[in-house]
Design a protein around this motif. Structure first.
Motif, PDB file in Angstrom:
ATOM      1  N   ALA B  12       9.656   1.361  -0.308  1.00 22.10           N
ATOM      2  CA  ALA B  12       7.729   0.778  -1.372  1.00 22.10           C
ATOM      3  C   ALA B  12       8.173   1.403  -2.529  1.00 22.10           C
ATOM      4  O   ALA B  12       7.670   0.978  -3.673  1.00 22.10           O
ATOM      5  CB  ALA B  12       6.753   1.017   0.446  1.00 22.10           C
ATOM      6  N   SER B  65       6.244  -3.253   2.770  1.00 19.23           N
ATOM      7  CA  SER B  65       7.707  -2.344   2.600  1.00 19.23           C
ATOM      8  C   SER B  65       7.314  -1.174   3.871  1.00 19.23           C
ATOM      9  O   SER B  65       7.618  -0.094   3.614  1.00 19.23           O
ATOM     10  CB  SER B  65       8.216  -2.167   1.960  1.00 19.23           C
ATOM     11  OG  SER B  65       8.978  -1.555   1.541  1.00 19.23           O
ATOM     12  N   HIS B  87       8.069  -9.502   3.336  1.00 18.77           N
ATOM     13  CA  HIS B  87       8.164  -7.961   3.761  1.00 18.77           C
ATOM     14  C   HIS B  87      10.212  -8.124   3.233  1.00 18.77           C
ATOM     15  O   HIS B  87      10.709  -8.862   2.709  1.00 18.77           O
ATOM     16  CB  HIS B  87       8.748  -7.782   5.115  1.00 18.77           C
ATOM     17  CG  HIS B  87       9.562  -8.772   6.009  1.00 18.77           C
ATOM     18  ND1 HIS B  87      11.209  -8.380   5.779  1.00 18.77           N
ATOM     19  CD2 HIS B  87       9.392  -9.554   6.939  1.00 18.77           C
ATOM     20  CE1 HIS B  87      11.658  -9.355   6.696  1.00 18.77           C
ATOM     21  NE2 HIS B  87      10.524 -10.062   7.281  1.00 18.77           N
ATOM     22  N   THR B  88      10.156  -6.765   3.256  1.00 14.87           N
ATOM     23  CA  THR B  88      11.511  -6.383   2.917  1.00 14.87           C
ATOM     24  C   THR B  88      12.728  -5.255   3.918  1.00 14.87           C
ATOM     25  O   THR B  88      14.194  -5.743   3.531  1.00 14.87           O
ATOM     26  CB  THR B  88      11.654  -5.283   2.177  1.00 14.87           C
ATOM     27  OG1 THR B  88      10.961  -3.690   2.779  1.00 14.87           O
ATOM     28  CG2 THR B  88      10.825  -5.290   0.778  1.00 14.87           C
TER      29      THR B  88
END
Lengths: 252, 252
Positions: B12, B65, B87-88
């Protein structure tokens, strides 16, 4: 000093060049294959030979830098009284040189050498062992091409070599397995290169324990199981994944 | 674009900073721990919040994140119709975001991030997935912070993540095991650093298969047995040594 180089592989080549560049004289380069000896001899103002009988007595130091398996069989053919005789292996005990001279030692550079890839010897840790103090002084004089010189007996040197296998051969094999796995899935290996570089960079200034991340470290069972599911048709990689994951969890 | 960042961990933080530096506006930073949110908010001219209910509708994109395990439980608390939600994660399927909005996707940067270690996002491969073409265009616009952008579905992304575990977590664990082993023998880990760096450098311009060296590759049984003998009181490392040596030999 005057140095005779027995061998023309990667270690012999990089070492001979570094010694020559530091001002030592390379008297002869021996290889079973004359053309290989000639290549290195040309780069170090030296003479190429391909018969052990042609090794002359004009050098102070004779460095045997060949495959581990061959060191003893070469050493037992050499009789060099009054000369210093040296090998460069991480694993072979120093005593195998005892037949050739009353002064002998080991000069073990801890690095992976490749053809056509120059390395700066000054940054390479070198581990020295000898049977006499005079022999150690000769080794130290040669080792001034490195900024990191240590004395280590055959037992310690073997341990250093084992650690080197873990971080070099085994890590490289994981790259190989990742390359194979991605290739099967039509994904190019080069996408991993920034990650590989950063993984290395992280342990330059923190411990590997501090640097660790990932599903095994977090105890993320669902990701671990998803990965094992992907590997269920590849028993070799499945086992490696399980064994290393278990070990990471044991150390977390 | 206006971006809300949900999470304040390593991914993040690095992602929010890179987006902010590229000219995007960070509307809010959410973390369960307000002080963590505040740290990142301060660096990105943003506002810190610690309640999901305080997330406002002023952003175009909402990037979750956080740890894999928590993504779904956060997503199901968010209702953001008309917004893009992202999302990551390498492992979590894109569909877990379907509850929050009709437009969603994944932005997976393939790198290991650490606190206090800056990375250049431009070199980091980014893998994108989305449920609509419009959503993909938004992702691509965000991904212009990287020079290596790929589209990959959830199955491909999981494979990339698995390969990343091999080269990053597992290699780093081998460094950890080497560190432990040397420490027990009173030898400092730093002697391995030049070798670790060179191992990485070698695979930047040749395949790992070409780069491989060492006793397993050479089939040097006597060195392998000497190493196993050194490890006979360490069953975990003994097993890892055996499994990886066998695998190298299978691939040689």
């Amino acid at each position: 000093m005057k140095v005779c180089i027995i061998g023309s592989g990667n270690v012999a080549t990089h070492l001979a060049k570094a010694l020559w560049e530091a001002g030592h004289i390379i008297t002869q380069v021996y290889s079973r294959t004359l053309s290989n000896a000639q290549l290195l001899a040309d780069e170090t103002d030296s003479t190429a030979i391909d018969r052990l009988d042609d090794i002359n007595l004009f050098a102070d130091v004779y460095i045997i830098s060949v495959k581990d398996e061959v060191i003893f069989s070469i050493a037992e053919k050499l009789s060099l009284p009054g000369k210093m005789i040296v090998h460069t292996s991480g694993t072979v005990p120093v005593e195998v040189l005892g037949h050739s001279s009353e002064q002998y030692g080991v000069f073990y550079p801890l690095q992976t050498f490749s053809k056509n890839q120059s390395v700066s010897f000054v940054d390479i840790p070198v581990f020295l062992e000898s049977n006499t103090e005079d022999a150690m002084n000769i080794l130290k004089s040669l080792a001034s091409i490195s900024d990191q010189v240590y004395e280590a007996d055959s037992e310690e040197r073997k341990k250093v070599h084992l650690a080197a296998v873990l971080v070099n051969n085994f890590s490289n094999h994981l790259y190989h397995l990742a390359d194979d796995f991605l290739r099967k899935n039509n994904i190019p290996f080069h996408i991993l290169k920034p990650l590989i570089e950063e993984t290395t960079r992280k342990v330059m200034d923190r411990t590997p324990a501090e640097a660790q991340t990932g599903p095994a470290r977090r105890g993320d069972e669902s990701t671990i199981n998803a990965h094992l599911e992907l590997l269920k048709n590849d028993p070799e990689l499945y086992e490696i994944y399980k064994v290393l994951t278990k070990s990471i969890r044991n150390h977390s």
